[in-house]
Scaffold this motif. Structure first.
Motif, mmCIF file in Angstrom:
data_model
loop_
_atom_site.group_PDB
_atom_site.id
_atom_site.type_symbol
_atom_site.label_atom_id
_atom_site.label_comp_id
_atom_site.label_asym_id
_atom_site.label_seq_id
_atom_site.Cartn_x
_atom_site.Cartn_y
_atom_site.Cartn_z
ATOM 1 N N LEU A 1 7.021 7.217 -14.667
ATOM 2 C CA LEU A 1 6.267 7.442 -13.430
ATOM 3 C C LEU A 1 4.862 6.856 -13.513
ATOM 4 O O LEU A 1 4.364 6.247 -12.552
ATOM 5 C CB LEU A 1 6.206 8.941 -13.118
ATOM 6 N N ASN A 2 4.202 7.026 -14.649
ATOM 7 C CA ASN A 2 2.856 6.460 -14.787
ATOM 8 C C ASN A 2 2.886 4.946 -14.936
ATOM 9 O O ASN A 2 1.960 4.252 -14.491
ATOM 10 C CB ASN A 2 2.140 7.099 -15.977
ATOM 11 N N ALA A 3 3.958 4.415 -15.546
ATOM 12 C CA ALA A 3 4.114 2.966 -15.620
ATOM 13 C C ALA A 3 4.298 2.386 -14.220
ATOM 14 O O ALA A 3 3.790 1.301 -13.905
ATOM 15 C CB ALA A 3 5.295 2.599 -16.509
ATOM 16 N N ALA A 4 5.025 3.115 -13.361
ATOM 17 C CA ALA A 4 5.204 2.672 -11.970
ATOM 18 C C ALA A 4 3.862 2.628 -11.248
ATOM 19 O O ALA A 4 3.585 1.692 -10.488
ATOM 20 C CB ALA A 4 6.172 3.603 -11.248
ATOM 21 N N CYS A 5 3.009 3.635 -11.492
ATOM 22 C CA CYS A 5 1.662 3.640 -10.905
ATOM 23 C C CYS A 5 0.862 2.432 -11.381
ATOM 24 O O CYS A 5 0.165 1.782 -10.591
ATOM 25 C CB CYS A 5 0.916 4.922 -11.298
ATOM 26 N N THR A 6 0.964 2.142 -12.670
ATOM 27 C CA THR A 6 0.233 1.005 -13.226
ATOM 28 C C THR A 6 0.690 -0.296 -12.594
ATOM 29 O O THR A 6 -0.132 -1.123 -12.173
ATOM 30 C CB THR A 6 0.446 0.937 -14.755
ATOM 31 N N LEU A 7 1.999 -0.482 -12.512
ATOM 32 C CA LEU A 7 2.545 -1.720 -11.958
ATOM 33 C C LEU A 7 2.167 -1.907 -10.497
ATOM 34 O O LEU A 7 1.698 -2.985 -10.098
ATOM 35 C CB LEU A 7 4.068 -1.716 -12.110
ATOM 36 N N THR A 8 2.350 -0.874 -9.677
ATOM 37 C CA THR A 8 2.030 -1.013 -8.251
ATOM 38 C C THR A 8 0.530 -1.208 -8.030
ATOM 39 O O THR A 8 0.130 -1.919 -7.110
ATOM 40 C CB THR A 8 2.507 0.221 -7.454
ATOM 41 N N SER A 9 -0.287 -0.602 -8.881
ATOM 42 C CA SER A 9 -1.740 -0.774 -8.763
ATOM 43 C C SER A 9 -2.146 -2.216 -9.062
ATOM 44 O O SER A 9 -2.972 -2.800 -8.359
ATOM 45 C CB SER A 9 -2.478 0.176 -9.711
ATOM 46 N N VAL A 10 -1.567 -2.785 -10.102
ATOM 47 C CA VAL A 10 -1.880 -4.174 -10.461
ATOM 48 C C VAL A 10 -1.453 -5.121 -9.352
ATOM 49 O O VAL A 10 -2.218 -6.013 -8.947
ATOM 50 C CB VAL A 10 -1.200 -4.560 -11.792
ATOM 51 N N VAL B 1 -3.108 5.965 11.918
ATOM 52 C CA VAL B 1 -1.647 5.915 12.001
ATOM 53 C C VAL B 1 -1.063 5.359 10.705
ATOM 54 O O VAL B 1 -0.098 5.904 10.146
ATOM 55 C CB VAL B 1 -1.195 5.050 13.192
ATOM 56 N N ALA B 2 -1.666 4.289 10.199
ATOM 57 C CA ALA B 2 -1.179 3.672 8.961
ATOM 58 C C ALA B 2 -1.274 4.646 7.788
ATOM 59 O O ALA B 2 -0.343 4.759 6.973
ATOM 60 C CB ALA B 2 -1.982 2.405 8.659
ATOM 61 N N TYR B 3 -2.389 5.360 7.722
ATOM 62 C CA TYR B 3 -2.573 6.323 6.639
ATOM 63 C C TYR B 3 -1.570 7.468 6.759
ATOM 64 O O TYR B 3 -0.977 7.894 5.765
ATOM 65 C CB TYR B 3 -4.004 6.853 6.685
ATOM 66 N N GLY B 4 -1.372 7.939 7.981
ATOM 67 C CA GLY B 4 -0.418 9.026 8.204
ATOM 68 C C GLY B 4 1.001 8.632 7.849
ATOM 69 O O GLY B 4 1.739 9.401 7.220
ATOM 70 N N VAL B 5 1.400 7.423 8.229
ATOM 71 C CA VAL B 5 2.750 6.942 7.917
ATOM 72 C C VAL B 5 2.931 6.821 6.405
ATOM 73 O O VAL B 5 3.963 7.227 5.846
ATOM 74 C CB VAL B 5 3.016 5.590 8.599
ATOM 75 N N SER B 6 1.929 6.277 5.726
ATOM 76 C CA SER B 6 2.006 6.107 4.270
ATOM 77 C C SER B 6 2.145 7.453 3.569
ATOM 78 O O SER B 6 2.963 7.614 2.651
ATOM 79 C CB SER B 6 0.770 5.373 3.751
ATOM 80 N N PHE C 1 0.829 -1.201 0.000
ATOM 81 C CA PHE C 1 0.000 0.000 0.000
ATOM 82 C C PHE C 1 0.866 1.255 0.000
ATOM 83 O O PHE C 1 0.593 2.211 -0.743
ATOM 84 C CB PHE C 1 -0.924 -0.007 1.226
ATOM 85 N N THR C 2 1.912 1.263 0.813
ATOM 86 C CA THR C 2 2.787 2.432 0.909
ATOM 87 C C THR C 2 3.532 2.679 -0.398
ATOM 88 O O THR C 2 3.671 3.833 -0.838
ATOM 89 C CB THR C 2 3.788 2.265 2.069
ATOM 90 N N VAL C 3 4.010 1.629 -1.033
ATOM 91 C CA VAL C 3 4.685 1.772 -2.326
ATOM 92 C C VAL C 3 3.705 2.325 -3.363
ATOM 93 O O VAL C 3 4.070 3.172 -4.190
ATOM 94 C CB VAL C 3 5.271 0.424 -2.790
ATOM 95 N N TRP C 4 2.474 1.860 -3.308
ATOM 96 C CA TRP C 4 1.422 2.371 -4.201
ATOM 97 C C TRP C 4 1.200 3.866 -3.968
ATOM 98 O O TRP C 4 1.110 4.647 -4.923
ATOM 99 C CB TRP C 4 0.145 1.582 -3.947
ATOM 100 N N VAL C 5 1.148 4.271 -2.706
ATOM 101 C CA VAL C 5 0.991 5.686 -2.369
ATOM 102 C C VAL C 5 2.176 6.495 -2.911
ATOM 103 O O VAL C 5 1.989 7.571 -3.496
ATOM 104 C CB VAL C 5 0.865 5.881 -0.839
ATOM 105 N N ILE C 6 3.373 5.989 -2.733
ATOM 106 C CA ILE C 6 4.575 6.690 -3.193
ATOM 107 C C ILE C 6 4.503 6.955 -4.695
ATOM 108 O O ILE C 6 4.716 8.092 -5.158
ATOM 109 C CB ILE C 6 5.843 5.875 -2.869
ATOM 110 N N THR C 7 4.190 5.925 -5.469
ATOM 111 C CA THR C 7 4.174 6.093 -6.927
ATOM 112 C C THR C 7 3.118 7.096 -7.370
ATOM 113 O O THR C 7 3.372 7.911 -8.266
ATOM 114 C CB THR C 7 3.940 4.745 -7.637
#
Length: 204
Positions: free
Chosen positions: A170-179, A133-138, A7-13
């Motif tokens: 950057l958008n490819a990273a979003c696609t990959l992490t979303s999948v 807390v989880a949302y804030g950390v992400s 989830f955090t990696v997804w948020v980052i991208t």
């Protein structure tokens, strides 16, 4: 947990990709139109004006995002975001000014959908305990990684003289992490359903 890391990696991208577009919108319009900021820039100015109207009007997408989150499983919502990011990876790099109106609309919708979906996903994945807390950390980790946009902007403007590579990457990273996240959510839900069915059979 693994799900929290995903989830955090997804948020980052998503944070990095969307803020890259927002930060460099005008420069990208200049790149697409071939206009020079030191001369008249009617099309880039028009594009920036249209986007400035679309951003605060993003609330009009509320019925759409609400329908999608209610109608589909959370993994399907994330897959929709993956599809939108894949489209953006292509159309943000096509040097056709008229196409950028579609790009702007998709960016605004995808950004709004992200902020609406993120806490919804956390609640479904982890329940109510510790969600704030989880949302804030992400978000904090996403904000830290968002400083990398200084580098991506510098590369696009001063080294590559093109936004083509960073838009796609950057958008490819979003696609990959979303999948990956969508598949992980679906797998977790299937496992939970099997556990519930097994418990129900044992109790019966």
């Amino acid at each position: 947990s693994t799900m929290f890391v995903l989830f955090t990696v997804w948020v980052i991208t998503y944070v990095v990709a969307k803020f890259f577009y927002l930060t460099n919108l005008y420069d990208q319009l200049l790149w697409i139109t071939g206009e020079n900021r030191h001369d008249d820039t009617p099309r880039a100015d028009l594009g920036a004006l249209v986007f400035s109207i679309l951003m605060p009007a993003s609330a009009i997408f509320t019925p759409v995002t609400s329908f999608l989150m209610d109608r589909y499983h959370e993994s399907a919502s994330v897959m929709i975001m993956a599809a939108l990011s894949a489209i953006l990876a292509i159309i943000t790099s096509i040097k056709l000014f008229e196409l950028q109106y579609i790009t702007m609309t998709l960016v605004v919708f995808n950004r709004f959908f992200f902020w609406a979906t993120a806490p919804f996903l956390l609640q479904r994945i982890f329940g109510d305990r510790g969600i704030n807390v989880a949302y804030g950390v992400s978000l904090f980790v996403g904000a830290v990684f968002n400083t990398s946009n200084y580098l991506w902007s510098y590369l696009s403007e001063s080294v590559l003289d093109s936004f083509f590579l960073c838009n796609i990457a950057l958008n490819a990273a979003c696609t990959l992490t979303s999948v990956v996240l969508a598949l992980a959510i679906a797998h977790t839900k299937d496992e939970a359903d099997r556990v519930r069915r097994s418990s129900a059979q044992l109790q019966a």
